[in-house]
Design a protein around this motif. Structure first.
Motif, mmCIF file in Angstrom:
data_model
loop_
_atom_site.group_PDB
_atom_site.id
_atom_site.type_symbol
_atom_site.label_atom_id
_atom_site.label_comp_id
_atom_site.label_asym_id
_atom_site.label_seq_id
_atom_site.Cartn_x
_atom_site.Cartn_y
_atom_site.Cartn_z
ATOM 1 N N ALA A 290 4.530 -5.574 4.947
ATOM 2 C CA ALA A 290 4.005 -4.431 4.265
ATOM 3 C C ALA A 290 4.349 -4.119 2.836
ATOM 4 C CB ALA A 290 4.069 -3.093 5.092
ATOM 5 N N LEU A 291 5.648 -4.648 2.409
ATOM 6 C CA LEU A 291 6.260 -4.657 1.254
ATOM 7 C C LEU A 291 6.959 -5.834 0.739
ATOM 8 C CD1 LEU A 291 7.529 -2.591 -0.924
ATOM 9 C CD2 LEU A 291 9.140 -2.180 0.986
ATOM 10 N N THR A 292 6.787 -5.927 -0.781
ATOM 11 C CA THR A 292 7.695 -6.861 -1.271
ATOM 12 C C THR A 292 7.796 -6.238 -2.686
ATOM 13 O OG1 THR A 292 6.451 -8.867 -0.396
ATOM 14 C CG2 THR A 292 7.736 -9.041 -2.415
ATOM 15 N N VAL B 254 6.792 1.151 1.835
ATOM 16 C CA VAL B 254 6.249 1.386 0.465
ATOM 17 C C VAL B 254 6.549 2.561 -0.299
ATOM 18 C CG1 VAL B 254 4.612 0.917 -1.442
ATOM 19 C CG2 VAL B 254 4.737 -0.583 0.616
ATOM 20 N N ALA B 255 6.100 3.605 0.489
ATOM 21 C CA ALA B 255 6.383 5.119 0.032
ATOM 22 C C ALA B 255 7.723 5.460 -0.241
ATOM 23 C CB ALA B 255 5.645 6.151 1.346
ATOM 24 N N ARG B 256 8.661 4.625 0.659
ATOM 25 C CA ARG B 256 10.223 5.161 0.216
ATOM 26 C C ARG B 256 10.549 4.602 -0.889
ATOM 27 N NH1 ARG B 256 11.087 2.949 5.639
ATOM 28 N NH2 ARG B 256 11.468 4.737 7.249
ATOM 29 N N VAL B 257 10.076 3.452 -1.079
ATOM 30 C CA VAL B 257 10.495 2.835 -2.516
ATOM 31 C C VAL B 257 9.921 3.654 -3.729
ATOM 32 C CG1 VAL B 257 10.321 0.758 -3.731
ATOM 33 C CG2 VAL B 257 10.870 0.532 -1.251
ATOM 34 N N SER C 100 0.791 -1.194 0.070
ATOM 35 C CA SER C 100 -0.096 0.110 0.058
ATOM 36 C C SER C 100 0.908 1.311 -0.127
ATOM 37 C CB SER C 100 -0.757 -0.102 1.165
ATOM 38 O OG SER C 100 -1.425 1.302 1.394
ATOM 39 N N PRO C 101 0.573 2.266 -0.827
ATOM 40 C CA PRO C 101 1.231 3.430 -0.804
ATOM 41 C C PRO C 101 1.360 4.260 0.435
ATOM 42 C CG PRO C 101 0.029 3.279 -2.692
ATOM 43 C CD PRO C 101 -0.415 2.068 -1.968
ATOM 44 N N ALA C 102 0.170 3.850 1.269
ATOM 45 C CA ALA C 102 0.059 4.717 2.506
ATOM 46 C C ALA C 102 1.283 3.906 3.438
ATOM 47 C CB ALA C 102 -1.156 4.442 3.085
#
Length: 244
Positions: free
Chosen positions: A54-56, A14-17, A8-10
């Motif tokens: 949260a991130l992959t 994820v936002a960092r990437v 999720s962009p939130a």
């Protein structure tokens, strides 16, 4: 297109990437995954992230799940792309400085800033948070709710104290250089964007930034980058027709 981002962009991670991908002008596919929906999460995502983190991140045959490792990977592999060709430094000396500030962000900024945002989400917006130990009302509150509020007050005060000390160091550094690692915007600055944005968005925590002239100038500069503005657009809730 070989680059895929699941999450999720939130999400801070994820936002960092996404910010880094935009900075390097790397084409990617964002597969929105709501990590709070349990069994509704995509089966192919759960194969990559069985614990539902949260991130992959996938780039060809490379799969990564930690945002700062992903930032380094993107900045290295796509070094010659985009407008920010020195996100990870042009040489060993510059890279060492960037690494130092990346470590500072990871170990000293990330946790207290996340804790502060978490505590503020619980505390009433009109509750005085002036550092003078203003307590909760004496009556009219369920004991379990009172205990939770007291825990959140303590968490807020601890995170405010920790961030204040750290941002005093940033204030001095940013009086010497335009950015944390020198004269150019790098991963050292980029990694701060998601959690600093949360602090800046709430008047109760924004003063930590606004009361420090150099930190405030730095924040105004980095938060105004097109890459971050594009991430903020993605953070808007998807329409009801969206599959994830």
């Amino acid at each position: 297109m070989t680059v895929k981002v699941f999450g999720s962009p939130a999400s801070t991670e994820v936002a960092r990437v996404l910010t880094c991908l935009f900075e390097k002008d790397v084409e990617f596919q964002l597969i929105r995954v709501d990590s709070f929906r349990g069994p509704k999460r995509m089966p192919q995502y759960l194969k990559l992230q069985p614990h539902g983190e949260a991130l992959t991140f996938e780039d060809g045959n490379v799969t990564l799940v930690e945002s700062r490792k992903i930032l380094r990977h993107i900045a290295d592999k796509y070094k010659e792309q985009g407008h920010s060709k020195d996100l990870f430094g042009p040489g060993a000396l510059e890279r060492a400085s960037i690494e130092q500030w990346l470590q500072t962000e990871a170990h000293s900024f990330d946790i207290p800033s996340a804790d502060m945002a978490y505590s503020l989400a619980y505390l009433p917006p009109d509750m005085p948070l002036d550092g003078r130990g203003v307590g909760l009302p004496a009556a009219g509150m369920h004991p379990s709710h009172r205990q939770k509020m007291e825990e959140m007050l303590q968490l807020f005060e601890k995170s405010r104290k920790d961030l204040g000390k750290l941002l005093d160091i940033y204030e001095q550094r940013l009086g010497e250089e335009e950015f944390l690692a020198g004269s150019k915007f790098t991963l050292a600055d980029l990694s701060h964007l998601p959690n600093a944005d949360r602090l800046a968005a709430d008047p109760r925590s924004a003063r930590l930034i606004e009361s420090r002239r150099n930190v405030s100038r730095w924040w105004y500069t980095i938060s105004g980058r097109d890459s971050w503005k594009r991430v903020k657009e993605l953070q808007r809730p998807p329409s009801a027709e969206a599959p994830f």
